[in-house]
Design a protein around this motif. Structure first.
Motif, PDB file in Angstrom:
ATOM      1  N   PRO A 101       0.805  -1.233   0.000  1.00 18.70           N
ATOM      2  CA  PRO A 101       0.000   0.000   0.000  1.00 18.70           C
ATOM      3  C   PRO A 101       0.831   1.274   0.000  1.00 18.70           C
ATOM      4  O   PRO A 101       0.344   2.323  -0.435  1.00 18.70           O
ATOM      5  N   CYS A 112      -2.960   0.572  -7.950  1.00 16.20           N
ATOM      6  CA  CYS A 112      -3.820   1.697  -7.548  1.00 16.20           C
ATOM      7  C   CYS A 112      -5.284   1.278  -7.516  1.00 16.20           C
ATOM      8  O   CYS A 112      -6.038   1.678  -6.624  1.00 16.20           O
ATOM      9  N   LEU A 168      -5.950  -0.894  -4.420  1.00 16.95           N
ATOM     10  CA  LEU A 168      -6.009  -0.058  -3.218  1.00 16.95           C
ATOM     11  C   LEU A 168      -7.332   0.710  -3.151  1.00 16.95           C
ATOM     12  O   LEU A 168      -7.909   0.873  -2.060  1.00 16.95           O
ATOM     13  N   GLU A 169      -7.813   1.166  -4.292  1.00 19.62           N
ATOM     14  CA  GLU A 169      -9.110   1.855  -4.334  1.00 19.62           C
ATOM     15  C   GLU A 169     -10.236   0.904  -3.943  1.00 19.62           C
ATOM     16  O   GLU A 169     -11.178   1.292  -3.245  1.00 19.62           O
ATOM     17  N   ARG A 178      -9.993  -1.571  -1.840  1.00 18.95           N
ATOM     18  CA  ARG A 178      -9.942  -1.735  -0.384  1.00 18.95           C
ATOM     19  C   ARG A 178     -10.538  -0.519   0.319  1.00 18.95           C
ATOM     20  O   ARG A 178     -11.274  -0.663   1.301  1.00 18.95           O
ATOM     21  N   GLU A 179     -10.205   0.651  -0.192  1.00 21.75           N
ATOM     22  CA  GLU A 179     -10.660   1.873   0.451  1.00 21.75           C
ATOM     23  C   GLU A 179     -12.175   2.033   0.356  1.00 21.75           C
ATOM     24  O   GLU A 179     -12.802   2.601   1.252  1.00 21.75           O
ATOM     25  N   ARG A 180     -12.771   1.511  -0.721  1.00 24.94           N
ATOM     26  CA  ARG A 180     -14.198   1.734  -0.948  1.00 24.94           C
ATOM     27  C   ARG A 180     -15.012   0.453  -0.822  1.00 24.94           C
ATOM     28  O   ARG A 180     -16.077   0.318  -1.411  1.00 24.94           O
ATOM     29  N   GLN A 181     -14.523  -0.477  -0.033  1.00 21.22           N
ATOM     30  CA  GLN A 181     -15.177  -1.779   0.082  1.00 21.22           C
ATOM     31  C   GLN A 181     -16.568  -1.704   0.717  1.00 21.22           C
ATOM     32  O   GLN A 181     -17.386  -2.611   0.546  1.00 21.22           O
TER      33      GLN A 181
END
Length: 494
Positions: free
Chosen positions: A256, A265, A268-269, A271-274
């Protein structure tokens, strides 16, 4: 009960006969079938004939499809800047590339398309997309291609899959932090599969676009043998497994703190918006998978095909080739590769590339748009919801209103009186226009310049002795203007 079936059938026939009010003029044809061109007439010839008869905007019912063809640059630009004209039609052969999910960057629409496009532009720029820093990624691929062609110099040779791989490597470095040897068998295999699938959707499979109900009535052996749907399914599944293996490798090694490429990228997006139920960034990987395939498809085949056209035009126009080479020799030092810093000093070279884009019109009628949200007004006509909006870009590129010598290869079309490149010119839209304009345009222009300038600095290009080269395309496969296979002789200038 029988009378009810009869009434329903009668109403369906009446509906199919009736042309919706407010549509532009044009042929409507028979119920269910619509209007089919005369036997033996190709689609490009039909489009030309209908434009002469009905003007720069006309409608045409083609099976179950209502086409609205726009043959004027200003009409296309005005229509495609409207938000309501930025949808995509649900067409079988096009949605095949999304695995019928409607996801990705090319064939999605609405919020999913906007979200995916914004993300792609933002993060690809972070890795150099459209910036001069990308030159350090492109130059090794240029060098690799020159070295490969040097080994074939002096004898007839076809510019084959080595060019595709060289172009593709640039994009793969941004997307997946990978590169392949220019003659790598695996990546050439996948490039060939893409070309095969593009060829399939231009053939008998197009009947499933025109008459979608055929999919449910046609025996499977006909779909597979004549329409080659089985081959397309096999290729699509093999390609899917290939891309998914790359995604899984990235997931396993993801850091990360140090994203390496577009895939990192995206993961990671996700994961952030799961916890966001409405986002396209879902854990099923489907949007990521289709987006990668879209980049693979759009970023390699179009640029490499344009470069093939350029090689062909240089062999056919030695006078233009000599002028380009003289300009390059006066700017770029011997033994050096042309760079983006040289671009402003090489206006004739740049104009020659743009003239190649104009003359080849690689995707002559673009990728269809659709007013999928509702009726829309274009040029005073009422276009009913779900119509296919077809930009006749090839006609724009040969319109005497914009071009002094529309049917000749003439780079001066893109030069001003003081010998400066005209970067934005009415009538010129090789990357389309409006809200759906190709997001890879800046990368494509950089690659076209660096590959072209290096090729013509290093080599002279000529047809083999006694061979007459042709720019004729296959009019029975009208979705793409691919150059027919040809051989030329590369002769080292150094």
């Amino acid at each position: 009960m029988l009378w009810l079936i009869f009434v329903c059938a009668f109403l369906i026939v009446v509906y199919n006969i009736r042309k919706p009010p407010g549509l532009p003029p044009g042929p409507w044809g028979w119920p269910v079938i619509g209007y089919f061109p005369p036997r033996g007439e190709t689609l490009p010839d039909t489009v030309q004939r209908l434009r002469r008869k009905y003007g720069d905007i006309y409608s045409w019912r083609f099976g179950s499809l209502t086409l609205v063809v726009l043959s004027d640059y200003k009409l296309i630009k005005a229509a495609f800047t409207k938000q309501e004209c930025s949808g995509r039609p649900w067409i079988f052969t096009l949605q095949y590339f999304t695995y019928f999910t409607g996801k990705g960057l090319i064939f999605s629409e609405g919020r999913p398309w906007q979200e995916s496009r914004r993300f792609a532009l933002r993060h690809l720029r972070d890795f150099g997309f459209g910036r001069s820093s990308l030159e350090k990624v492109i130059h090794p691929e240029v060098t690799s291609l020159l070295k490969d062609l040097e080994g074939r110099a002096g004898r007839p040779t076809e510019v084959n899959w080595n060019l595709n791989v060289a172009v593709l490597n640039v994009l793969w470095r941004l997307v997946a932090d990978r590169r392949y040897d220019i003659n790598d068998a695996e990546i050439i295999h996948f490039e060939k599969m893409i070309r095969v699938n593009l060829d399939i959707i231009k053939g008998a499979a197009v009947l499933l676009d025109i008459f979608p109900w055929l999919l449910y009535l046609t025996p499977k052996f006909v779909l597979n043998s004549w329409m080659r749907i089985g081959q397309m399914e096999k290729n699509a599944e093999e390609f899917k497994q290939f891309v998914m293996s790359i995604i899984e490798e990235h997931e396993a090694s993801l850091n990360p703190e140090k994203p390496r490429d577009y895939i990192d990228c995206y993961l990671l997006e996700m994961r952030e918006r799961q916890d966001d139920a409405n986002t396209v960034f879902k854990r099923d990987y489907l949007d990521l998978l289709v987006s990668i395939e879209d980049l693979f498809l759009a970023g390699s085949e179009t640029t490499s095909s344009t470069l093939r056209w350029l090689v062909l035009y240089m062999a056919l126009h030695p006078d233009v080739q000599a002028k380009v080479q003289a300009e390059i020799d006066g700017v770029v030092a011997k033994g050096a590769l042309p760079s983006l810093a040289d671009r402003a000093k090489l206006p004739y070279t740049e104009a020659t590339i743009m003239e190649t884009l104009r003359m080849s019109s690689l995707v002559p009628r673009g990728i269809f748009h659709c007013n999928s949200e509702g009726d829309v007004n274009i040029a005073g006509y009422n276009i009913p919801k779900g119509s296919l909006l077809v930009p006749d870009m090839e006609k724009c590129h040969r319109d005497p209103q914009y071009w002094e010598k529309p049917d000749q290869f003439y780079p001066e079309h893109f030069l001003s009186q003081d010998n400066q490149v005209i970067t934005k010119k009415d009538g010129f839209l090789p990357f389309c226009v409006g809200r759906r304009q190709c997001l890879g345009e800046s990368l494509a222009r950089m690659e076209l310049f660096l590959f072209t300038a290096a090729l013509l600095k290093k080599f002279s290009i000529a047809p083999p002795e006694g061979v007459k080269l042709s720019t004729e395309t296959n009019k029975h496969r009208p979705a793409f203007n691919f150059a027919k296979p040809f051989e030329v002789i590369f002769t080292s200038r150094e």
